[in-house]
Design a protein around this motif. Structure first.
Motif, PDB file in Angstrom:
ATOM      1  N   ILE A  20       0.856  -1.183   0.000  1.00  0.00           N
ATOM      2  CA  ILE A  20       0.000   0.000   0.000  1.00  0.00           C
ATOM      3  C   ILE A  20       0.891   1.233   0.000  1.00  0.00           C
ATOM      4  O   ILE A  20       1.827   1.322   0.790  1.00  0.00           O
ATOM      5  N   GLY A  21       0.591   2.159  -0.871  1.00  0.00           N
ATOM      6  CA  GLY A  21       1.300   3.432  -0.881  1.00  0.00           C
ATOM      7  C   GLY A  21       0.671   4.367   0.140  1.00  0.00           C
ATOM      8  O   GLY A  21      -0.544   4.470   0.236  1.00  0.00           O
ATOM      9  N   CYS A  22       1.495   5.018   0.918  1.00  0.00           N
ATOM     10  CA  CYS A  22       1.009   5.951   1.929  1.00  0.00           C
ATOM     11  C   CYS A  22       1.547   7.339   1.582  1.00  0.00           C
ATOM     12  O   CYS A  22       2.759   7.533   1.494  1.00  0.00           O
ATOM     13  N   ALA A  23       0.641   8.274   1.360  1.00  0.00           N
ATOM     14  CA  ALA A  23       1.043   9.632   0.996  1.00  0.00           C
ATOM     15  C   ALA A  23       0.068  10.620   1.605  1.00  0.00           C
ATOM     16  O   ALA A  23      -1.066  10.280   1.915  1.00  0.00           O
ATOM     17  N   THR A  24       0.531  11.837   1.757  1.00  0.00           N
ATOM     18  CA  THR A  24      -0.318  12.929   2.213  1.00  0.00           C
ATOM     19  C   THR A  24      -0.396  13.942   1.088  1.00  0.00           C
ATOM     20  O   THR A  24       0.628  14.304   0.494  1.00  0.00           O
ATOM     21  N   GLN A  25      -1.602  14.377   0.786  1.00  0.00           N
ATOM     22  CA  GLN A  25      -1.817  15.365  -0.268  1.00  0.00           C
ATOM     23  C   GLN A  25      -1.157  16.691   0.108  1.00  0.00           C
ATOM     24  O   GLN A  25      -1.327  17.175   1.217  1.00  0.00           O
ATOM     25  N   GLN A  26      -0.406  17.260  -0.833  1.00  0.00           N
ATOM     26  CA  GLN A  26       0.209  18.561  -0.595  1.00  0.00           C
ATOM     27  C   GLN A  26      -0.846  19.655  -0.788  1.00  0.00           C
ATOM     28  O   GLN A  26      -1.501  19.730  -1.831  1.00  0.00           O
ATOM     29  N   THR A  27      -1.025  20.468   0.229  1.00  0.00           N
ATOM     30  CA  THR A  27      -2.024  21.528   0.212  1.00  0.00           C
ATOM     31  C   THR A  27      -1.756  22.514  -0.925  1.00  0.00           C
ATOM     32  O   THR A  27      -0.627  22.939  -1.128  1.00  0.00           O
ATOM     33  N   GLY A  28      -2.812  22.831  -1.663  1.00  0.00           N
ATOM     34  CA  GLY A  28      -2.709  23.828  -2.720  1.00  0.00           C
ATOM     35  C   GLY A  28      -2.105  23.335  -4.019  1.00  0.00           C
ATOM     36  O   GLY A  28      -1.914  24.119  -4.949  1.00  0.00           O
ATOM     37  N   LYS A  29      -1.794  22.056  -4.109  1.00  0.00           N
ATOM     38  CA  LYS A  29      -1.203  21.489  -5.338  1.00  0.00           C
ATOM     39  C   LYS A  29      -2.222  20.608  -6.037  1.00  0.00           C
ATOM     40  O   LYS A  29      -3.281  20.301  -5.510  1.00  0.00           O
ATOM     41  N   ARG A  30      -1.871  20.164  -7.240  1.00  0.00           N
ATOM     42  CA  ARG A  30      -2.768  19.301  -8.011  1.00  0.00           C
ATOM     43  C   ARG A  30      -3.060  18.019  -7.224  1.00  0.00           C
ATOM     44  O   ARG A  30      -2.267  17.596  -6.393  1.00  0.00           O
ATOM     45  N   LEU A  31      -4.207  17.424  -7.492  1.00  0.00           N
ATOM     46  CA  LEU A  31      -4.608  16.192  -6.834  1.00  0.00           C
ATOM     47  C   LEU A  31      -3.543  15.122  -7.080  1.00  0.00           C
ATOM     48  O   LEU A  31      -3.136  14.896  -8.221  1.00  0.00           O
ATOM     49  N   GLY A  32      -3.093  14.497  -6.031  1.00  0.00           N
ATOM     50  CA  GLY A  32      -2.079  13.452  -6.142  1.00  0.00           C
ATOM     51  C   GLY A  32      -0.666  13.935  -5.863  1.00  0.00           C
ATOM     52  O   GLY A  32       0.260  13.133  -5.783  1.00  0.00           O
ATOM     53  N   ALA A  33      -0.473  15.247  -5.702  1.00  0.00           N
ATOM     54  CA  ALA A  33       0.856  15.775  -5.382  1.00  0.00           C
ATOM     55  C   ALA A  33       1.167  15.467  -3.920  1.00  0.00           C
ATOM     56  O   ALA A  33       0.384  15.786  -3.032  1.00  0.00           O
ATOM     57  N   HIS A  34       2.294  14.830  -3.691  1.00  0.00           N
ATOM     58  CA  HIS A  34       2.678  14.429  -2.342  1.00  0.00           C
ATOM     59  C   HIS A  34       3.431  15.538  -1.619  1.00  0.00           C
ATOM     60  O   HIS A  34       4.108  16.344  -2.229  1.00  0.00           O
ATOM     61  N   THR A  35       3.333  15.512  -0.299  1.00  0.00           N
ATOM     62  CA  THR A  35       4.071  16.470   0.510  1.00  0.00           C
ATOM     63  C   THR A  35       5.570  16.197   0.415  1.00  0.00           C
ATOM     64  O   THR A  35       5.993  15.100   0.075  1.00  0.00           O
ATOM     65  N   GLU A  36       6.345  17.215   0.731  1.00  0.00           N
ATOM     66  CA  GLU A  36       7.805  17.092   0.716  1.00  0.00           C
ATOM     67  C   GLU A  36       8.290  16.175   1.838  1.00  0.00           C
ATOM     68  O   GLU A  36       9.237  15.428   1.673  1.00  0.00           O
ATOM     69  N   HIS A  37       7.657  16.276   3.007  1.00  0.00           N
ATOM     70  CA  HIS A  37       8.103  15.592   4.212  1.00  0.00           C
ATOM     71  C   HIS A  37       6.916  14.853   4.829  1.00  0.00           C
ATOM     72  O   HIS A  37       5.776  15.279   4.662  1.00  0.00           O
ATOM     73  N   HIS A  42      -0.633  12.037  10.271  1.00  0.00           N
ATOM     74  CA  HIS A  42      -1.337  11.238   9.259  1.00  0.00           C
ATOM     75  C   HIS A  42      -0.780   9.816   9.217  1.00  0.00           C
ATOM     76  O   HIS A  42      -1.525   8.841   9.201  1.00  0.00           O
ATOM     77  N   PHE A  43       0.543   9.686   9.224  1.00  0.00           N
ATOM     78  CA  PHE A  43       1.165   8.368   9.155  1.00  0.00           C
ATOM     79  C   PHE A  43       0.868   7.559  10.416  1.00  0.00           C
ATOM     80  O   PHE A  43       0.568   6.370  10.349  1.00  0.00           O
ATOM     81  N   GLU A  44       0.934   8.205  11.577  1.00  0.00           N
ATOM     82  CA  GLU A  44       0.640   7.505  12.823  1.00  0.00           C
ATOM     83  C   GLU A  44      -0.805   6.998  12.824  1.00  0.00           C
ATOM     84  O   GLU A  44      -1.073   5.857  13.202  1.00  0.00           O
ATOM     85  N   LEU A  45      -1.743   7.822  12.385  1.00  0.00           N
ATOM     86  CA  LEU A  45      -3.143   7.411  12.307  1.00  0.00           C
ATOM     87  C   LEU A  45      -3.302   6.229  11.352  1.00  0.00           C
ATOM     88  O   LEU A  45      -3.975   5.250  11.673  1.00  0.00           O
ATOM     89  N   CYS A  46      -2.657   6.308  10.206  1.00  0.00           N
ATOM     90  CA  CYS A  46      -2.740   5.224   9.215  1.00  0.00           C
ATOM     91  C   CYS A  46      -2.210   3.914   9.795  1.00  0.00           C
ATOM     92  O   CYS A  46      -2.848   2.874   9.659  1.00  0.00           O
ATOM     93  N   THR A  47      -1.051   3.952  10.449  1.00  0.00           N
ATOM     94  CA  THR A  47      -0.494   2.711  10.995  1.00  0.00           C
ATOM     95  C   THR A  47      -1.342   2.181  12.157  1.00  0.00           C
ATOM     96  O   THR A  47      -1.493   0.971  12.305  1.00  0.00           O
TER      97      THR A  47
END
Length: 111
Positions: A20-37, A42-47
């Motif tokens: 499973i790919g785990c990513a967070t959407q980068q605010t203000g960017k195109r849909l699917g753009a991942h955050t830099e860091h 979000h990751f803790e909640l997912c795990t």
């Protein structure tokens, strides 16, 4: 989400662990753009929410190793509860220092 993941896992070939790919959407960017860091909350909640499912996690993040060093303890706490996980950041000093620097910058921006 859990039901959808279980249905997805049922389509995975026998003997292979789902990924499973785990990513967070980068605010203000195109849909699917991942955050830099990594977004630690979000990751803790997912795990935490998926702790009882068996799958591998692929971090979809731009700073790769830096975020991975931060992510491993969260994943280990939820997924490898019966085994000690000893991660020595000293082995990854430069990456770890940069990750700490980025994490501090992100915290400052949030304030």
């Amino acid at each position: 989400m859990i039901d959808a993941m279980k249905k997805y896992f049922a389509t995975w070939p026998k003997g292979q662990r789902p990924l499973i790919g785990c990513a967070t959407q980068q605010t203000g960017k195109r849909l699917g753009a991942h955050t830099e860091h990594i977004d630690e909350k979000h990751f803790e909640l997912c795990t935490r929410e998926t702790r009882d499912l068996k799958f591998d996690i692929m971090l979809e993040i731009k700073d790769n190793e830096q975020s991975a060093i931060i992510a491993v303890p969260y994943a280990a706490r939820e997924r490898v509860r019966s085994q000690p996980v000893d991660i020595d950041p000293g082995n990854y000093r430069y990456i770890y220092e940069n990750a700490q620097h980025l994490q501090n910058e992100a915290s400052e921006r949030k304030r």
